[in-house]
Design a protein around this motif. Structure first.
Motif, PDB file in Angstrom:
ATOM      1  N   LYS A  96       9.766  -1.948   4.960  1.00  0.00           N
ATOM      2  CA  LYS A  96       8.621  -2.236   5.847  1.00  0.00           C
ATOM      3  C   LYS A  96       8.553  -1.284   7.040  1.00  0.00           C
ATOM      4  O   LYS A  96       8.107  -1.643   8.117  1.00  0.00           O
ATOM      5  N   GLU A  97       8.998  -0.044   6.820  1.00  0.00           N
ATOM      6  CA  GLU A  97       8.873   1.004   7.833  1.00  0.00           C
ATOM      7  C   GLU A  97       7.504   1.675   7.755  1.00  0.00           C
ATOM      8  O   GLU A  97       7.168   2.478   8.615  1.00  0.00           O
ATOM      9  N   ILE A  98       6.766   1.376   6.697  1.00  0.00           N
ATOM     10  CA  ILE A  98       5.420   1.903   6.535  1.00  0.00           C
ATOM     11  C   ILE A  98       4.500   0.714   6.269  1.00  0.00           C
ATOM     12  O   ILE A  98       4.832  -0.174   5.500  1.00  0.00           O
ATOM     13  N   GLU A  99       3.373   0.696   6.951  1.00  0.00           N
ATOM     14  CA  GLU A  99       2.415  -0.393   6.766  1.00  0.00           C
ATOM     15  C   GLU A  99       1.750  -0.267   5.403  1.00  0.00           C
ATOM     16  O   GLU A  99       1.571   0.837   4.886  1.00  0.00           O
ATOM     17  N   LEU A 100       1.363  -1.388   4.858  1.00  0.00           N
ATOM     18  CA  LEU A 100       0.773  -1.403   3.525  1.00  0.00           C
ATOM     19  C   LEU A 100      -0.527  -0.601   3.486  1.00  0.00           C
ATOM     20  O   LEU A 100      -0.808   0.078   2.499  1.00  0.00           O
ATOM     21  N   THR A 101      -1.310  -0.621   4.566  1.00  0.00           N
ATOM     22  CA  THR A 101      -2.554   0.159   4.584  1.00  0.00           C
ATOM     23  C   THR A 101      -2.265   1.656   4.558  1.00  0.00           C
ATOM     24  O   THR A 101      -2.960   2.414   3.880  1.00  0.00           O
ATOM     25  N   LYS A 102      -1.226   2.086   5.274  1.00  0.00           N
ATOM     26  CA  LYS A 102      -0.842   3.497   5.239  1.00  0.00           C
ATOM     27  C   LYS A 102      -0.291   3.868   3.869  1.00  0.00           C
ATOM     28  O   LYS A 102      -0.539   4.963   3.365  1.00  0.00           O
ATOM     29  N   PHE A 103       0.459   2.954   3.268  1.00  0.00           N
ATOM     30  CA  PHE A 103       0.972   3.191   1.927  1.00  0.00           C
ATOM     31  C   PHE A 103      -0.184   3.330   0.941  1.00  0.00           C
ATOM     32  O   PHE A 103      -0.179   4.210   0.088  1.00  0.00           O
ATOM     33  N   GLU A 104      -1.169   2.479   1.073  1.00  0.00           N
ATOM     34  CA  GLU A 104      -2.336   2.539   0.181  1.00  0.00           C
ATOM     35  C   GLU A 104      -3.020   3.901   0.296  1.00  0.00           C
ATOM     36  O   GLU A 104      -3.339   4.534  -0.714  1.00  0.00           O
ATOM     37  N   ASN A 105      -3.222   4.379   1.510  1.00  0.00           N
ATOM     38  CA  ASN A 105      -3.828   5.702   1.705  1.00  0.00           C
ATOM     39  C   ASN A 105      -2.959   6.799   1.092  1.00  0.00           C
ATOM     40  O   ASN A 105      -3.477   7.739   0.494  1.00  0.00           O
ATOM     41  N   TRP A 106      -1.641   6.659   1.226  1.00  0.00           N
ATOM     42  CA  TRP A 106      -0.714   7.624   0.651  1.00  0.00           C
ATOM     43  C   TRP A 106      -0.832   7.625  -0.870  1.00  0.00           C
ATOM     44  O   TRP A 106      -0.823   8.691  -1.489  1.00  0.00           O
ATOM     45  N   VAL A 107      -0.942   6.437  -1.479  1.00  0.00           N
ATOM     46  CA  VAL A 107      -1.059   6.323  -2.938  1.00  0.00           C
ATOM     47  C   VAL A 107      -2.249   7.131  -3.442  1.00  0.00           C
ATOM     48  O   VAL A 107      -2.149   7.845  -4.445  1.00  0.00           O
ATOM     49  N   TYR A 108      -3.364   7.046  -2.744  1.00  0.00           N
ATOM     50  CA  TYR A 108      -4.582   7.730  -3.194  1.00  0.00           C
ATOM     51  C   TYR A 108      -4.550   9.235  -2.936  1.00  0.00           C
ATOM     52  O   TYR A 108      -5.280   9.986  -3.573  1.00  0.00           O
ATOM     53  N   SER A 109      -3.696   9.685  -2.037  1.00  0.00           N
ATOM     54  CA  SER A 109      -3.700  11.107  -1.672  1.00  0.00           C
ATOM     55  C   SER A 109      -2.483  11.894  -2.177  1.00  0.00           C
ATOM     56  O   SER A 109      -2.538  13.123  -2.228  1.00  0.00           O
ATOM     57  N   GLU A 110      -1.410  11.225  -2.553  1.00  0.00           N
ATOM     58  CA  GLU A 110      -0.169  11.907  -2.931  1.00  0.00           C
ATOM     59  C   GLU A 110      -0.211  12.359  -4.394  1.00  0.00           C
ATOM     60  O   GLU A 110      -0.129  11.556  -5.315  1.00  0.00           O
ATOM     61  N   THR A 111      -0.301  13.660  -4.602  1.00  0.00           N
ATOM     62  CA  THR A 111      -0.389  14.199  -5.959  1.00  0.00           C
ATOM     63  C   THR A 111       0.933  14.065  -6.719  1.00  0.00           C
ATOM     64  O   THR A 111       0.931  13.926  -7.933  1.00  0.00           O
ATOM     65  N   ALA A 112       2.057  14.087  -5.996  1.00  0.00           N
ATOM     66  CA  ALA A 112       3.365  13.971  -6.660  1.00  0.00           C
ATOM     67  C   ALA A 112       3.551  12.601  -7.303  1.00  0.00           C
ATOM     68  O   ALA A 112       4.323  12.462  -8.252  1.00  0.00           O
ATOM     69  N   LEU A 113       2.835  11.610  -6.811  1.00  0.00           N
ATOM     70  CA  LEU A 113       2.961  10.267  -7.372  1.00  0.00           C
ATOM     71  C   LEU A 113       2.491  10.242  -8.820  1.00  0.00           C
ATOM     72  O   LEU A 113       3.146   9.660  -9.685  1.00  0.00           O
ATOM     73  N   GLU A 114       1.384  10.901  -9.090  1.00  0.00           N
ATOM     74  CA  GLU A 114       0.846  10.938 -10.452  1.00  0.00           C
ATOM     75  C   GLU A 114       1.806  11.663 -11.394  1.00  0.00           C
ATOM     76  O   GLU A 114       1.925  11.305 -12.568  1.00  0.00           O
ATOM     77  N   GLN A 115       2.514  12.646 -10.871  1.00  0.00           N
ATOM     78  CA  GLN A 115       3.473  13.388 -11.690  1.00  0.00           C
ATOM     79  C   GLN A 115       4.772  12.608 -11.896  1.00  0.00           C
ATOM     80  O   GLN A 115       5.472  12.803 -12.886  1.00  0.00           O
ATOM     81  N   THR A 116       5.085  11.714 -10.979  1.00  0.00           N
ATOM     82  CA  THR A 116       6.326  10.948 -11.035  1.00  0.00           C
ATOM     83  C   THR A 116       6.220   9.742 -11.962  1.00  0.00           C
ATOM     84  O   THR A 116       7.155   9.438 -12.692  1.00  0.00           O
ATOM     85  N   LEU A 117       5.077   9.071 -11.945  1.00  0.00           N
ATOM     86  CA  LEU A 117       4.898   7.839 -12.709  1.00  0.00           C
ATOM     87  C   LEU A 117       4.286   8.117 -14.075  1.00  0.00           C
ATOM     88  O   LEU A 117       3.615   9.131 -14.270  1.00  0.00           O
ATOM     89  N   SER A 118       4.493   7.190 -14.989  1.00  0.00           N
ATOM     90  CA  SER A 118       3.798   7.274 -16.272  1.00  0.00           C
ATOM     91  C   SER A 118       2.306   7.058 -16.009  1.00  0.00           C
ATOM     92  O   SER A 118       1.920   6.518 -14.966  1.00  0.00           O
ATOM     93  N   SER A 119       1.472   7.448 -16.933  1.00  0.00           N
ATOM     94  CA  SER A 119       0.028   7.302 -16.724  1.00  0.00           C
ATOM     95  C   SER A 119      -0.361   5.829 -16.565  1.00  0.00           C
ATOM     96  O   SER A 119      -1.210   5.496 -15.733  1.00  0.00           O
ATOM     97  N   ASP A 120       0.279   4.936 -17.315  1.00  0.00           N
ATOM     98  CA  ASP A 120      -0.015   3.503 -17.186  1.00  0.00           C
ATOM     99  C   ASP A 120       0.389   2.968 -15.812  1.00  0.00           C
ATOM    100  O   ASP A 120      -0.352   2.213 -15.181  1.00  0.00           O
ATOM    101  N   ASP A 121       1.582   3.361 -15.354  1.00  0.00           N
ATOM    102  CA  ASP A 121       2.045   2.891 -14.055  1.00  0.00           C
ATOM    103  C   ASP A 121       1.238   3.502 -12.915  1.00  0.00           C
ATOM    104  O   ASP A 121       0.978   2.844 -11.903  1.00  0.00           O
ATOM    105  N   TYR A 122       0.827   4.745 -13.072  1.00  0.00           N
ATOM    106  CA  TYR A 122      -0.010   5.371 -12.051  1.00  0.00           C
ATOM    107  C   TYR A 122      -1.340   4.630 -11.954  1.00  0.00           C
ATOM    108  O   TYR A 122      -1.809   4.321 -10.854  1.00  0.00           O
ATOM    109  N   LEU A 123      -1.932   4.317 -13.080  1.00  0.00           N
ATOM    110  CA  LEU A 123      -3.180   3.564 -13.089  1.00  0.00           C
ATOM    111  C   LEU A 123      -2.986   2.198 -12.437  1.00  0.00           C
ATOM    112  O   LEU A 123      -3.833   1.748 -11.662  1.00  0.00           O
TER     113      LEU A 123
END
Length: 183
Positions: free
Chosen positions: A14-41
């Motif tokens: 909880k060092e990062i607020e959920l709203t900031k995390f949500e924004n990070w999810v939509y903008s972080e390109t490495a996330l799509e490369q790290t997760l499977s396509s199903d998990d990314y979706l």
């Protein structure tokens, strides 16, 4: 440490607020490369405005990151803060007691020897100053145990016993130094 892993750890702690995390999810390109396509979706489809948003995100990401490594990262952060001695260092020393109570028995010297004393005190600063430099030696011992593999946190929840870990310390290393056992 991988930036996606670090962000996950910050989310769990909880060092990062959920709203900031949500924004990070939509903008972080490495996330799509790290997760499977199903998990990314799934991670981009979570409604982060609901109370279950944090749980759902943790559920998806915990498949990729070790909770044992998370707990070790979290403990190391607390220990580093004690060494740095910021103005609010008392809260990090108190966290050692919380960690001990959560099942991390190897934190006994820091938790019982130092942290417990602060939880019962109104004068944090006067008491904290008395702890230094001795507390630094205890902190360095725990860091050494983590570095050397004498303590290995598995991250598996032992349900009522807290988080499990392997304790490879010898009998001498397990002896209390910051408090005395009453016989």
């Amino acid at each position: 440490m991988h930036p996606v892993e670090l962000t996950f750890y910050k989310l769990v702690s909880k060092e990062i607020e959920l709203t900031k995390f949500e924004n990070w999810v939509y903008s972080e390109t490495a996330l799509e490369q790290t997760l499977s396509s199903d998990d990314y979706l799934e991670i981009i489809s979570i409604n982060y405005k609901t109370p279950s948003g944090l749980y759902e995100a943790q559920k998806v990401l915990s498949k990729y990151f070790s909770m044992g490594k998370y707990y070790e990262w979290s403990i190391r952060n607390v220990l580093c803060k004690i060494i740095e001695k910021p103005n609010d260092v008392h809260k990090y020393i108190e966290q050692c007691y919380d960690l001990y109570c959560a099942g991390f028995g190897f934190m006994d010297n820091l938790g019982l020897g130092y942290g417990l004393g602060l939880t019962c005190s109104d004068d944090f600063n006067g008491k904290v100053d008395d702890f230094y430099p001795q507390i630094i030696e205890e902190v360095k011992r725990v860091i050494l145990w983590l570095d050397s593999g004498k303590i290995v946190i598995t991250g598996h929840s032992g349900e009522y016993q807290g988080v499990e870990y392997h304790d490879n310390r010898n009998a001498k290393e397990k002896e209390p130094t910051g408090y005395k056992i009453q016989k």
